[in-house]
Enzyme design. Sequence first.
Site, PDB file in Angstrom:
ATOM      1  N   PRO A   1       0.821  -1.214   0.000  1.00  0.00           N
ATOM      2  CA  PRO A   1       0.000   0.000   0.000  1.00  0.00           C
ATOM      3  C   PRO A   1       0.851   1.259   0.000  1.00  0.00           C
ATOM      4  O   PRO A   1       1.781   1.385   0.796  1.00  0.00           O
ATOM      5  CB  PRO A   1      -0.776  -0.111   1.324  1.00  0.00           C
ATOM      6  CG  PRO A   1       0.109  -0.940   2.207  1.00  0.00           C
ATOM      7  CD  PRO A   1       0.788  -1.920   1.291  1.00  0.00           C
TER       8      PRO A   1
ATOM      9  N   ALA B   1       0.242   5.590  -0.267  1.00  0.00           N
ATOM     10  CA  ALA B   1      -0.758   6.653  -0.269  1.00  0.00           C
ATOM     11  C   ALA B   1      -0.592   7.563  -1.488  1.00  0.00           C
ATOM     12  O   ALA B   1       0.476   7.622  -2.088  1.00  0.00           O
ATOM     13  CB  ALA B   1      -0.611   7.474   1.014  1.00  0.00           C
TER      14      ALA B   1
ATOM     15  N   TYR C   1      -5.718   1.937   8.707  1.00  0.00           N
ATOM     16  CA  TYR C   1      -5.224   2.530   9.957  1.00  0.00           C
ATOM     17  C   TYR C   1      -6.454   2.650  10.856  1.00  0.00           C
ATOM     18  O   TYR C   1      -7.414   3.334  10.477  1.00  0.00           O
ATOM     19  CB  TYR C   1      -4.662   3.931   9.722  1.00  0.00           C
ATOM     20  CG  TYR C   1      -3.358   4.001   8.941  1.00  0.00           C
ATOM     21  CD1 TYR C   1      -2.170   3.547   9.501  1.00  0.00           C
ATOM     22  CD2 TYR C   1      -3.311   4.561   7.669  1.00  0.00           C
ATOM     23  CE1 TYR C   1      -0.966   3.639   8.801  1.00  0.00           C
ATOM     24  CE2 TYR C   1      -2.112   4.651   6.962  1.00  0.00           C
ATOM     25  CZ  TYR C   1      -0.946   4.195   7.543  1.00  0.00           C
ATOM     26  OH  TYR C   1       0.234   4.285   6.850  1.00  0.00           O
TER      27      TYR C   1
ATOM     28  N   THR D   1      -2.066  -1.771   9.420  1.00  0.00           N
ATOM     29  CA  THR D   1      -0.714  -1.240   9.601  1.00  0.00           C
ATOM     30  C   THR D   1      -0.536  -0.831  11.059  1.00  0.00           C
ATOM     31  O   THR D   1      -1.318  -0.040  11.595  1.00  0.00           O
ATOM     32  CB  THR D   1      -0.473  -0.050   8.643  1.00  0.00           C
ATOM     33  OG1 THR D   1      -0.615  -0.541   7.304  1.00  0.00           O
ATOM     34  CG2 THR D   1       0.916   0.543   8.806  1.00  0.00           C
TER      35      THR D   1
ATOM     36  N   SER E   1       7.734  -5.518   7.775  1.00  0.00           N
ATOM     37  CA  SER E   1       7.968  -4.276   7.026  1.00  0.00           C
ATOM     38  C   SER E   1       8.502  -3.214   7.965  1.00  0.00           C
ATOM     39  O   SER E   1       8.111  -3.153   9.130  1.00  0.00           O
ATOM     40  CB  SER E   1       6.636  -3.793   6.423  1.00  0.00           C
ATOM     41  OG  SER E   1       6.788  -2.534   5.798  1.00  0.00           O
TER      42      SER E   1
ATOM     43  N   ILE F   1      13.092  -4.185  -2.195  1.00  0.00           N
ATOM     44  CA  ILE F   1      13.104  -5.220  -3.241  1.00  0.00           C
ATOM     45  C   ILE F   1      13.196  -4.546  -4.620  1.00  0.00           C
ATOM     46  O   ILE F   1      12.344  -3.742  -4.984  1.00  0.00           O
ATOM     47  CB  ILE F   1      11.822  -6.085  -3.161  1.00  0.00           C
ATOM     48  CG1 ILE F   1      11.703  -6.773  -1.796  1.00  0.00           C
ATOM     49  CG2 ILE F   1      11.762  -7.079  -4.330  1.00  0.00           C
ATOM     50  CD1 ILE F   1      12.738  -7.829  -1.504  1.00  0.00           C
TER      51      ILE F   1
END
Length: 357
Positions: free
Chosen positions: A81, A83, A136, A162, A250, A286
């Site tokens: 994801p 934004a 969120y 998240t 992450s 990555i």
Amino acid sequence: MPEPLPLVCVEDFRRRAAALLLPEVFDYFAGAAGDESSLEHQRASLNRMRICPRVLRTTGLCDLGVEVLGATWSMPLLISPTAFQRMAHPEGEAAMARAAAAEGVPMVLSMCSGITVEEAAGAYGEHGPGLWFQLYIQEDRGFTQAIVERAEAAGCRALVLTVDSPVLGLKERNARNRFVLPEGLVLANFCEATPGGTLSERAFTLVKLGWEDVEWLRARTSLPLLLKGILHPEDAAEALARGADGIFVSNHGGRQLGGVMASIDAVAPVVEIVDGRVPVLMDGGIQRGEDILRALAGGASAVGLGRPPLWGLAVAGEIGVREILTLLREDLARVLALCGCANPQDVSARLIRIVAS
Ligand SMILES: Cc1cc2nc3c(=O)[nH]c(=O)nc-3n(C[C@H](O)[C@H](O)[C@H](O)COP(=O)(O)O)c2cc1C
């Protein structure tokens, strides 16, 4: 005018995007928190994982497909994801969703998208392993529940909560650029275009979140629930105890905590504690087939891409994203073949030697 050089790797797309985007918009996408050293650490940790290939074991034809949470993906890769994708290209999330579906990989729609979850689901369509929704949790739990119900009704196949953003990380580039989101950009899922078109950062203002909120959410959705932003193995264990169906390792692309550890270094300890009970995904840094192999060798089921598809989007919209996904697909197939692996499931830790930097 000489013909522009072909773009053959993610870094080529990043450079082209840098030339096309307004400098402050490029910085918004590229930047990280604090001294930004986490970006170098991310790459350095990946590069410390030297590959020790096996020979004379395959025909060279690899099947890249994987099964994750009951769905078939065309390769072990998903769109993480991010934004405000409409700052990269006017078609933003819609173009990203179309590209992901066409390439047979999931896209995780950021809650802070420029189009609604219903619009993104429409753009993704019926084919492919599906659109996921990133959440969120908001102080207004009624609103939070309503957006989860909307994501479910729109056909999203998983929810990504998240958990690494109790406050917003400090990005010095944005502060130096006096960066403000462009007029007219809306947080579509919040239906909250404030007068004059500016945008509140309400979505990120998280307060008083704890593990009990994960249970709260778990009880309100039947969708698979993944927790994104886990680095510590004990948090992975806690997430499972609270009902998570997947762990998304992450460090938010280094955008939250400066000096944070590289996500790739967190994968193996998390995989060990999870012990095969749920899939472990990872993202961060990555850029090549070799990097995907390294994450798979650590035990990840698949990897996410944050910035690379944004560079593709900036360069050529939907086609640019598809080019990024295609070049990584071809790269991974080549790397697997060169390592003697017939498919992603053949990759093991035995292919990796960790060397001192
Ligand atoms: C511009 C930008 C916006 C992001 N927005 C979100 C977001 O809304 N929600 C979220 O969970 N992660 C967000 N992330 C983090 C990404 O999901 C991902 O963890 C990270 O970008 C992976 O690193 P990579 O960019 O090196 O691939 C964002 C990252 C970037 C670069």
